[in-house]
Design a protein around this motif. Sequence first.
Motif, PDB file in Angstrom:
ATOM      1  N   ASP A 249       0.819  -1.211   0.000  1.00  0.00           N
ATOM      2  CA  ASP A 249       0.000   0.000   0.000  1.00  0.00           C
ATOM      3  C   ASP A 249       0.851   1.258   0.000  1.00  0.00           C
ATOM      4  OD1 ASP A 249      -2.279  -1.481  -0.056  1.00  0.00           O
ATOM      5  OD2 ASP A 249      -2.677  -1.350   2.094  1.00  0.00           O
ATOM      6  N   TYR A 250       2.082   1.149   0.445  1.00  0.00           N
ATOM      7  CA  TYR A 250       2.960   2.323   0.506  1.00  0.00           C
ATOM      8  C   TYR A 250       3.149   2.921  -0.888  1.00  0.00           C
ATOM      9  CZ  TYR A 250       6.818   5.325   1.935  1.00  0.00           C
ATOM     10  OH  TYR A 250       7.606   6.417   2.203  1.00  0.00           O
ATOM     11  N   PHE A 251       3.198   2.074  -1.892  1.00  0.00           N
ATOM     12  CA  PHE A 251       3.429   2.531  -3.258  1.00  0.00           C
ATOM     13  C   PHE A 251       2.150   2.546  -4.102  1.00  0.00           C
ATOM     14  CE2 PHE A 251       7.682   0.800  -2.095  1.00  0.00           C
ATOM     15  CZ  PHE A 251       8.390   1.997  -2.189  1.00  0.00           C
ATOM     16  N   LYS A 252       1.017   2.559  -3.443  1.00  0.00           N
ATOM     17  CA  LYS A 252      -0.252   2.570  -4.169  1.00  0.00           C
ATOM     18  C   LYS A 252      -0.401   3.877  -4.937  1.00  0.00           C
ATOM     19  CE  LYS A 252      -5.217   1.862  -3.544  1.00  0.00           C
ATOM     20  NZ  LYS A 252      -6.301   1.583  -2.562  1.00  0.00           N
ATOM     21  N   LEU A 253      -0.800   3.766  -6.210  1.00  0.00           N
ATOM     22  CA  LEU A 253      -0.956   4.947  -7.062  1.00  0.00           C
ATOM     23  C   LEU A 253      -2.308   5.607  -6.830  1.00  0.00           C
ATOM     24  CD1 LEU A 253       0.408   3.619 -10.471  1.00  0.00           C
ATOM     25  CD2 LEU A 253       1.484   5.343  -9.028  1.00  0.00           C
ATOM     26  N   ASN A 254      -2.318   6.927  -6.938  1.00  0.00           N
ATOM     27  CA  ASN A 254      -3.581   7.643  -6.922  1.00  0.00           C
ATOM     28  C   ASN A 254      -4.280   7.430  -8.259  1.00  0.00           C
ATOM     29  OD1 ASN A 254      -2.959   8.745  -4.384  1.00  0.00           O
ATOM     30  ND2 ASN A 254      -1.798  10.410  -5.340  1.00  0.00           N
ATOM     31  N   SER A 255      -5.553   7.697  -8.303  1.00  0.00           N
ATOM     32  CA  SER A 255      -6.306   7.478  -9.539  1.00  0.00           C
ATOM     33  C   SER A 255      -5.873   8.432 -10.645  1.00  0.00           C
ATOM     34  CB  SER A 255      -7.806   7.642  -9.272  1.00  0.00           C
ATOM     35  OG  SER A 255      -8.075   8.947  -8.763  1.00  0.00           O
ATOM     36  N   ASP A 256      -5.243   9.554 -10.270  1.00  0.00           N
ATOM     37  CA  ASP A 256      -4.842  10.549 -11.264  1.00  0.00           C
ATOM     38  C   ASP A 256      -3.335  10.539 -11.514  1.00  0.00           C
ATOM     39  OD1 ASP A 256      -4.146  11.434  -8.775  1.00  0.00           O
ATOM     40  OD2 ASP A 256      -4.737  13.526  -9.097  1.00  0.00           O
ATOM     41  N   TYR A 257      -2.727   9.347 -11.453  1.00  0.00           N
ATOM     42  CA  TYR A 257      -1.282   9.264 -11.630  1.00  0.00           C
ATOM     43  C   TYR A 257      -0.866   9.708 -13.034  1.00  0.00           C
ATOM     44  CZ  TYR A 257      -1.749   4.891 -14.303  1.00  0.00           C
ATOM     45  OH  TYR A 257      -2.056   3.956 -15.260  1.00  0.00           O
ATOM     46  N   TYR A 258       0.382  10.115 -13.160  1.00  0.00           N
ATOM     47  CA  TYR A 258       0.908  10.643 -14.414  1.00  0.00           C
ATOM     48  C   TYR A 258       1.025   9.542 -15.472  1.00  0.00           C
ATOM     49  CZ  TYR A 258       4.447  12.390 -17.689  1.00  0.00           C
ATOM     50  OH  TYR A 258       5.141  12.757 -18.820  1.00  0.00           O
ATOM     51  N   GLU A 259       0.671   9.876 -16.715  1.00  0.00           N
ATOM     52  CA  GLU A 259       0.819   8.950 -17.833  1.00  0.00           C
ATOM     53  C   GLU A 259       1.604   9.630 -18.955  1.00  0.00           C
ATOM     54  OE1 GLU A 259      -3.230   7.979 -18.796  1.00  0.00           O
ATOM     55  OE2 GLU A 259      -3.220   6.207 -17.524  1.00  0.00           O
ATOM     56  N   VAL A 260       2.448   8.888 -19.620  1.00  0.00           N
ATOM     57  CA  VAL A 260       3.183   9.397 -20.770  1.00  0.00           C
ATOM     58  C   VAL A 260       2.194   9.646 -21.904  1.00  0.00           C
ATOM     59  CG1 VAL A 260       4.912   8.810 -22.518  1.00  0.00           C
ATOM     60  CG2 VAL A 260       5.313   8.225 -20.126  1.00  0.00           C
ATOM     61  N   PRO A 261       2.233  10.810 -22.516  1.00  0.00           N
ATOM     62  CA  PRO A 261       1.319  11.071 -23.644  1.00  0.00           C
ATOM     63  C   PRO A 261       1.501  10.038 -24.756  1.00  0.00           C
ATOM     64  CG  PRO A 261       2.388  13.097 -22.915  1.00  0.00           C
ATOM     65  CD  PRO A 261       3.065  11.971 -22.189  1.00  0.00           C
ATOM     66  N   GLY A 262       0.383   9.524 -25.237  1.00  0.00           N
ATOM     67  CA  GLY A 262       0.439   8.554 -26.320  1.00  0.00           C
ATOM     68  C   GLY A 262       0.879   7.166 -25.882  1.00  0.00           C
ATOM     69  N   HIS A 263       0.865   6.916 -24.587  1.00  0.00           N
ATOM     70  CA  HIS A 263       1.313   5.612 -24.091  1.00  0.00           C
ATOM     71  C   HIS A 263       0.357   4.499 -24.522  1.00  0.00           C
ATOM     72  CE1 HIS A 263      -1.723   4.750 -20.934  1.00  0.00           C
ATOM     73  NE2 HIS A 263      -1.912   6.044 -21.022  1.00  0.00           N
ATOM     74  N   PHE A 264       0.845   3.279 -24.505  1.00  0.00           N
ATOM     75  CA  PHE A 264       0.008   2.111 -24.729  1.00  0.00           C
ATOM     76  C   PHE A 264       0.636   0.935 -23.988  1.00  0.00           C
ATOM     77  CE2 PHE A 264       3.206   1.867 -28.019  1.00  0.00           C
ATOM     78  CZ  PHE A 264       3.456   0.512 -28.205  1.00  0.00           C
ATOM     79  N   THR A 265      -0.109  -0.110 -23.834  1.00  0.00           N
ATOM     80  CA  THR A 265       0.369  -1.305 -23.148  1.00  0.00           C
ATOM     81  C   THR A 265       0.343  -2.477 -24.117  1.00  0.00           C
ATOM     82  OG1 THR A 265      -0.422  -0.523 -21.004  1.00  0.00           O
ATOM     83  CG2 THR A 265       0.015  -2.867 -21.205  1.00  0.00           C
ATOM     84  N   PHE A 266       1.451  -3.196 -24.174  1.00  0.00           N
ATOM     85  CA  PHE A 266       1.532  -4.376 -25.034  1.00  0.00           C
ATOM     86  C   PHE A 266       2.036  -5.539 -24.188  1.00  0.00           C
ATOM     87  CE2 PHE A 266       3.716  -7.247 -27.990  1.00  0.00           C
ATOM     88  CZ  PHE A 266       2.729  -7.416 -28.958  1.00  0.00           C
ATOM     89  N   LYS A 267       1.205  -6.573 -24.067  1.00  0.00           N
ATOM     90  CA  LYS A 267       1.533  -7.736 -23.245  1.00  0.00           C
ATOM     91  C   LYS A 267       2.002  -7.307 -21.853  1.00  0.00           C
ATOM     92  CE  LYS A 267       2.547 -10.911 -27.036  1.00  0.00           C
ATOM     93  NZ  LYS A 267       3.506 -11.879 -27.645  1.00  0.00           N
ATOM     94  N   ASP A 268       1.236  -6.395 -21.263  1.00  0.00           N
ATOM     95  CA  ASP A 268       1.448  -5.886 -19.902  1.00  0.00           C
ATOM     96  C   ASP A 268       2.696  -5.029 -19.755  1.00  0.00           C
ATOM     97  OD1 ASP A 268      -0.870  -7.155 -18.921  1.00  0.00           O
ATOM     98  OD2 ASP A 268       0.232  -9.025 -18.601  1.00  0.00           O
ATOM     99  N   VAL A 269       3.285  -4.586 -20.854  1.00  0.00           N
ATOM    100  CA  VAL A 269       4.449  -3.706 -20.786  1.00  0.00           C
ATOM    101  C   VAL A 269       4.005  -2.288 -21.153  1.00  0.00           C
ATOM    102  CG1 VAL A 269       6.787  -3.235 -21.604  1.00  0.00           C
ATOM    103  CG2 VAL A 269       5.959  -5.599 -21.466  1.00  0.00           C
ATOM    104  N   TYR A 270       4.274  -1.338 -20.272  1.00  0.00           N
ATOM    105  CA  TYR A 270       3.921   0.058 -20.474  1.00  0.00           C
ATOM    106  C   TYR A 270       4.923   0.690 -21.440  1.00  0.00           C
ATOM    107  CZ  TYR A 270       2.566   4.850 -19.102  1.00  0.00           C
ATOM    108  OH  TYR A 270       2.124   6.152 -19.086  1.00  0.00           O
ATOM    109  N   LEU A 271       4.433   1.262 -22.552  1.00  0.00           N
ATOM    110  CA  LEU A 271       5.302   1.776 -23.600  1.00  0.00           C
ATOM    111  C   LEU A 271       4.841   3.152 -24.069  1.00  0.00           C
ATOM    112  CD1 LEU A 271       5.476  -1.573 -25.580  1.00  0.00           C
ATOM    113  CD2 LEU A 271       7.375  -0.565 -24.297  1.00  0.00           C
TER     114      LEU A 271
END
Length: 293
Positions: free
Chosen positions: A3-25
């Motif tokens: 829980d110490y590292f739990k993200l808030n619902s409004d966490y930062y995202e890289v513009p244009g990001h996508f996920t492929f096979k669970d990898v954030y890109l």
Amino acid sequence: MADYFKLNSDYYEVPGHFTFKDVYLSKYVRKDTLERPELYQIKSDDIFVVSFPKSGTTWVLELTQLIINKGDPTYSESVNHFDRIPFMEFEPENYPKRNGLTAMQNIESPRLLKSHLPIHVFPPQALQMGCKIILVARNPKDTVASYYNFYQALPPLFGDYKGDFSNYLKLFVNGKVVFGDWFDFTLGWWKYVEEKNALFLKYEDMKRDPRDATVKISEYLNCNLSDEVIDEITERCSFARMKTKFQGVEERAFMRKGAIGDWKHYFTVAENEAFDEVYNEKMKDSGLSFDWE
């Protein structure tokens, strides 16, 4: 402690990001080659330097380039690093010549290639063909500190990140940084190293004995080099020389401090303790350990 590292619902995202096979890109990673890795047209004599970002990739690439060329610096010094060593999955908007796939087609064999892809999305034919693969790993505390600075230094790649380190650390632990989860990446490739013919280098070992790293790479690539050439290559790729070489605004982001233990300037005591718990749980029974200073 999770829980110490739990993200808030409004966490930062890289513009244009996508996920492929669970990898954030990010949008700068070619999705077509992830879906159709045969597009790479891998050759059996290709040499890959693979790492999680900010782990000493550029250093090892420069060492390897000189070793391939038997210490002759002509090519390394006359052609920009990013033009002669394709970042194979990279597709920048403003630098068409640095499109990884295109660049791969325009250089002669044996090709030296860079990748940050986890093993489960890496071109499988490269593994099946027995291509030479050099894995570089750095302790995750220094990695996240360096990656945090990298995010701030290159907003075209990562968006205009204004968060503090504590928030970035949460992103890192949750695998919400570009190229995903450090633990999944490192342990996935570590298993491959244990089973196959690959070279595994630790950044911390390289810092303490850079000449030994030069020797290991040259032996792995079956390059018979004299002691004098080994010494010359090691000196040319010293951090001081490399930092001088990488003078451009974009290039300077790739060569910052290179220190072991710099994480201490970023982690709070509570963050360090919480991270240690996560690290110990995920790395247990792996047989892999890192030095922190």
